[in-house]
Design an enzyme around this catalytic site. Structure first.
Site, mmCIF file in Angstrom:
data_model
loop_
_atom_site.group_PDB
_atom_site.id
_atom_site.type_symbol
_atom_site.label_atom_id
_atom_site.label_comp_id
_atom_site.label_asym_id
_atom_site.label_seq_id
_atom_site.Cartn_x
_atom_site.Cartn_y
_atom_site.Cartn_z
ATOM 1 N N GLY A 242 0.757 -1.049 -0.081
ATOM 2 C CA GLY A 242 -0.009 0.094 -0.139
ATOM 3 C C GLY A 242 0.889 1.278 0.136
ATOM 4 N N CYS A 243 0.416 2.265 0.684
ATOM 5 C CA CYS A 243 1.043 3.624 0.593
ATOM 6 C C CYS A 243 2.531 3.501 1.111
ATOM 7 C CB CYS A 243 0.569 4.379 1.593
ATOM 8 S SG CYS A 243 1.126 6.313 1.889
ATOM 9 N N PHE A 244 3.338 3.769 0.313
ATOM 10 C CA PHE A 244 4.879 3.524 0.602
ATOM 11 C C PHE A 244 5.157 4.462 2.007
ATOM 12 C CE2 PHE A 244 5.900 5.566 -3.721
ATOM 13 C CZ PHE A 244 5.277 7.095 -3.368
ATOM 14 N N CYS B 177 3.839 4.752 4.586
ATOM 15 C CA CYS B 177 3.690 3.780 5.848
ATOM 16 C C CYS B 177 4.646 2.736 5.764
ATOM 17 C CB CYS B 177 2.197 3.258 5.885
ATOM 18 S SG CYS B 177 1.128 4.732 6.023
#
Length: 191
Positions: free
Chosen positions: A24-26, A28
């Protein structure tokens, strides 16, 4: 080994290896690995697609085939790939396809991109072990696939959690990441 004029053997630089994960969002995915002893660097970027040198706008639009990813350079004499895999699993939701938390699309899939046969074997073993012992009912859909070209993301994405801590924490909370990780992993959930 070279012996310098001083007569003392020069120590060789420690070996370095790479690990590449999509979760997902890098933004994070950097923080959990940054704090591990033996990790030399963590870089946000894009991998797994067809377009050369993709931009954030292209990847987030979903047309390049890339996943937002992190590439970790680590010293295998200080931290093993198996430890990196454990940290990875506890920071993703392995039960959803083409989505992580509030971000949806193939660019937000969960995937382990292996760099050699040993990493492939360890990734597969960890996935199988997790399937046997998982604390949740759903199937594990995380891909295990060969690593290809990795393109670092634009500078403003690198270590976003350090540069913009308030916005980063707001994003994690509003996206439901921490809540879902706790539901999946309990006390061993990542952060």
């Amino acid at each position: 080994m070279l012996i310098p004029a001083s007569g003392v053997a020069a120590s060789s630089a420690p070996a370095q290896e790479k690990a590449t994960f999509a979760g997902g969002c890098f933004w994070c995915m950097e923080h959990p690995f940054d704090e591990l002893p033996g990790v030399i660097s963590v870089t946000s970027g894009y991998t797994g697609g067809q377009t050369r040198n993709p931009t954030y706008a292209e990847v987030s639009a979903g047309g390049t085939g890339h996943a937002e990813s992190v590439q970790i350079v680590y010293d295998p004499s200080r931290i093993g790939y198996d430890r990196l895999l454990t940290v990875y699993w506890h920071n993703i939701d392995p039960t959803v396809k083409d989505r992580q938390f509030c971000d949806s699309g193939h660019q937000y899939r969960s995937a382990i991109f292996y760099h050699n046969e040993q990493q492939r074997r360890l990734a597969q073993q960890s996935k199988e072990a997790l399937a046997r012992s998982k604390p949740f009912r759903e199937a594990i859909v995380t891909e295990i696939t060969p690593a290809g070209p990795f393109y670092p993301a634009e500078g403003y994405h690198q270590h976003y959690y350090k540069k913009n801590p308030i916005r980063y924490k707001f994003y994690r909370t509003s996206c439901g990441r921490d809540k879902r990780l706790k539901e999946l992993w309990g006390g061993s959930a990542g952060h």
